[in-house]
Design a protein around this motif. Structure first.
Motif, PDB file in Angstrom:
ATOM      1  N   ARG A  50       0.824  -1.207   0.000  1.00  0.00           N
ATOM      2  CA  ARG A  50       0.000   0.000   0.000  1.00  0.00           C
ATOM      3  C   ARG A  50       0.863   1.266   0.000  1.00  0.00           C
ATOM      4  N   GLU A  51       1.903   1.271   0.811  1.00  0.00           N
ATOM      5  CA  GLU A  51       2.791   2.436   0.877  1.00  0.00           C
ATOM      6  C   GLU A  51       3.428   2.723  -0.480  1.00  0.00           C
ATOM      7  N   GLU A  52       3.961   1.661  -1.111  1.00  0.00           N
ATOM      8  CA  GLU A  52       4.632   1.842  -2.389  1.00  0.00           C
ATOM      9  C   GLU A  52       3.647   2.233  -3.485  1.00  0.00           C
ATOM     10  N   ALA A  53       2.443   1.689  -3.423  1.00  0.00           N
ATOM     11  CA  ALA A  53       1.421   2.046  -4.409  1.00  0.00           C
ATOM     12  C   ALA A  53       1.047   3.511  -4.290  1.00  0.00           C
ATOM     13  N   VAL A  54       0.863   3.984  -3.054  1.00  0.00           N
ATOM     14  CA  VAL A  54       0.530   5.396  -2.825  1.00  0.00           C
ATOM     15  C   VAL A  54       1.648   6.289  -3.346  1.00  0.00           C
ATOM     16  N   LEU A  55       2.883   5.909  -3.065  1.00  0.00           N
ATOM     17  CA  LEU A  55       4.038   6.714  -3.471  1.00  0.00           C
ATOM     18  C   LEU A  55       4.129   6.794  -5.000  1.00  0.00           C
ATOM     19  N   PHE A  56       3.936   5.659  -5.664  1.00  0.00           N
ATOM     20  CA  PHE A  56       4.040   5.640  -7.119  1.00  0.00           C
ATOM     21  C   PHE A  56       2.877   6.393  -7.762  1.00  0.00           C
ATOM     22  N   ILE A  57       1.664   6.157  -7.273  1.00  0.00           N
ATOM     23  CA  ILE A  57       0.499   6.816  -7.861  1.00  0.00           C
ATOM     24  C   ILE A  57       0.582   8.321  -7.694  1.00  0.00           C
ATOM     25  N   SER A  58       0.971   8.781  -6.514  1.00  0.00           N
ATOM     26  CA  SER A  58       1.073  10.229  -6.290  1.00  0.00           C
ATOM     27  C   SER A  58       2.156  10.835  -7.178  1.00  0.00           C
ATOM     28  N   ALA A  59       3.268  10.112  -7.388  1.00  0.00           N
ATOM     29  CA  ALA A  59       4.314  10.594  -8.290  1.00  0.00           C
ATOM     30  C   ALA A  59       3.784  10.668  -9.717  1.00  0.00           C
ATOM     31  N   ALA A  60       3.048   9.630 -10.131  1.00  0.00           N
ATOM     32  CA  ALA A  60       2.488   9.608 -11.483  1.00  0.00           C
ATOM     33  C   ALA A  60       1.479  10.741 -11.681  1.00  0.00           C
ATOM     34  N   LEU A  61       0.672  11.011 -10.663  1.00  0.00           N
ATOM     35  CA  LEU A  61      -0.310  12.090 -10.751  1.00  0.00           C
ATOM     36  C   LEU A  61       0.368  13.448 -10.862  1.00  0.00           C
ATOM     37  N   VAL A  62       1.452  13.633 -10.105  1.00  0.00           N
ATOM     38  CA  VAL A  62       2.215  14.879 -10.187  1.00  0.00           C
ATOM     39  C   VAL A  62       2.848  15.000 -11.569  1.00  0.00           C
ATOM     40  N   GLY A  63       3.349  13.866 -12.077  1.00  0.00           N
ATOM     41  CA  GLY A  63       3.907  13.870 -13.427  1.00  0.00           C
ATOM     42  C   GLY A  63       2.861  14.218 -14.471  1.00  0.00           C
ATOM     43  N   LEU A  64       1.646  13.673 -14.303  1.00  0.00           N
ATOM     44  CA  LEU A  64       0.551  13.986 -15.224  1.00  0.00           C
ATOM     45  C   LEU A  64       0.185  15.468 -15.161  1.00  0.00           C
ATOM     46  N   LEU A  84      -2.912   9.457   0.118  1.00  0.00           N
ATOM     47  CA  LEU A  84      -2.714  10.038  -1.205  1.00  0.00           C
ATOM     48  C   LEU A  84      -2.392  11.532  -1.111  1.00  0.00           C
ATOM     49  N   LEU A  85      -3.066  12.218  -0.211  1.00  0.00           N
ATOM     50  CA  LEU A  85      -2.791  13.652  -0.016  1.00  0.00           C
ATOM     51  C   LEU A  85      -1.368  13.852   0.507  1.00  0.00           C
ATOM     52  N   LEU A  86      -0.950  12.976   1.418  1.00  0.00           N
ATOM     53  CA  LEU A  86       0.423  13.054   1.922  1.00  0.00           C
ATOM     54  C   LEU A  86       1.422  12.768   0.803  1.00  0.00           C
ATOM     55  N   GLY A  87       1.083  11.796  -0.055  1.00  0.00           N
ATOM     56  CA  GLY A  87       1.954  11.485  -1.186  1.00  0.00           C
ATOM     57  C   GLY A  87       2.092  12.662  -2.133  1.00  0.00           C
ATOM     58  N   LEU A  88       0.984  13.342  -2.407  1.00  0.00           N
ATOM     59  CA  LEU A  88       1.026  14.525  -3.270  1.00  0.00           C
ATOM     60  C   LEU A  88       1.836  15.645  -2.622  1.00  0.00           C
TER      61      LEU A  88
END
Length: 317
Positions: free
Chosen positions: A124-138, A207-211
């Motif tokens: 879950r931690e790694e998924a949140v980190l990757f998704i938030s990075a991908a969203l920032v990239g998008l 997710l908010l923390l990841g962003l």
């Protein structure tokens, strides 16, 4: 005389990692004089400012881990998670950076996280980190980042796949299904032996923390990059943040490369080369590696000293 046993898999991993570095090394060699001059004239005050912002973002990773573990029924002191989390990060610098993952699972187990919870929390931690990075990239792409259309499509598809997987691992049934597979049984996926409270508010907060993490990282990256080349000012804040997030994602998925080394620099310099001369793009990519390593090294060393003095199983916060 004692014979040293050679690990064939380790040799292969190191070999692949070195092969992945060849294109980057060749490009650096080709532009070395300009790269050297660019780095020698860097504004170190901006570089240091960027490193401070990077360091300020690191504890957010532990907040994400804390939220995950608390939801799984393990409300541990923040500092206990902090120390074992950063100790586990040291393993990612080995060939096959994936070894940092089982390292964190073991670390969680030694501080009392039982059953399948360490595996679930890690994913879950790694998924949140990757998704938030991908969203920032998008977000950077939507802000007009110069990038090929096929890359835009690949990023969009990858993000959707990750989001789907992210939601799948939120349900106990997913882990029970994995527990029926013989291979996963050997890893401890027998049954979800943790308390699920049915509240998914932690997911939104994670997710908010990841962003927030990637935003701070991106601001720090832009400050550091401006210290290397003033031409970075031609990029918007969102574009600069997105560039590093996308490069990190690329390095993340190539697990053979230790900490994404070579992959991240190649992608980062390629993206920056749309805005800067090649030598300056390479200089920023190289500085970014030093910047990232220094930014997290302090936390890793501090945590290793703490753990070596008191052990993972200490009850002290």
């Amino acid at each position: 005389m004692k014979r040293v046993k050679v690990d064939t898999k380790t040799i292969i991993r190191w070999g692949i990692a070195l092969i992945l570095l060849i294109p980057l090394i060749f490009t650096i060699h080709k532009h070395w004089v300009n790269v050297r001059d660019t780095l020698m004239s860097a504004d170190w005050y901006r570089v240091i400012l960027g490193t401070i912002l990077l360091a300020a973002a690191q504890p957010i990773l532990v907040l994400i881990a804390h939220a995950n573990l608390k939801h799984l029924g393990f409300n541990l002191p923040f500092m206990r998670i902090f120390y074992v989390y950063f100790v586990s990060l040291a393993a990612k610098y080995l060939p096959g950076g994936v070894w940092g993952f089982p390292g964190r699972v073991v670390a969680y187990q030694t501080i009392g996280v039982k059953g399948s919870a360490p595996f679930i929390s890690l994913i879950r931690e790694e998924a949140v980190l990757f998704i938030s990075a991908a969203l920032v990239g998008l977000a950077g792409l939507l802000d007009g980042l110069r990038i090929a259309d096929w890359v835009r499509t690949a990023i969009a598809i990858g993000t959707l796949v990750c989001i789907t997987l992210m939601f799948l691992v939120q349900f106990p049934g997913t882990w029970r299904a994995l527990g029926k597979i013989k291979y996963f049984k050997t890893l401890g996926f027998s049954e979800v032996q943790v308390q699920e409270n049915g509240n998914y508010r932690w997911l939104l907060s994670s997710l908010l923390l990841g962003l927030l993490f990637w935003t701070l990282i991106g601001v720090g990256f832009r400050a550091m990059a401006l210290g290397v080349s003033s031409l970075v000012s031609d990029m918007s804040m969102l574009q600069a943040i997105g560039v590093f997030a996308l490069a990190w994602c690329a390095g993340y998925v190539i697990v053979i490369a230790p900490a994404g080394i070579g992959i991240r620099e190649s992608v980062l310099s390629a993206l920056l080369a749309n805005y800067l001369p090649v030598a300056q793009a390479l200089s920023i990519a190289l500085m970014a590696r030093l910047w990232w390593s220094v930014g997290e090294a302090g936390f890793i060393v501090l945590s290793m000293l703490k753990v070596s003095a008191s052990g993972f199983q200490t009850n002290k916060g």
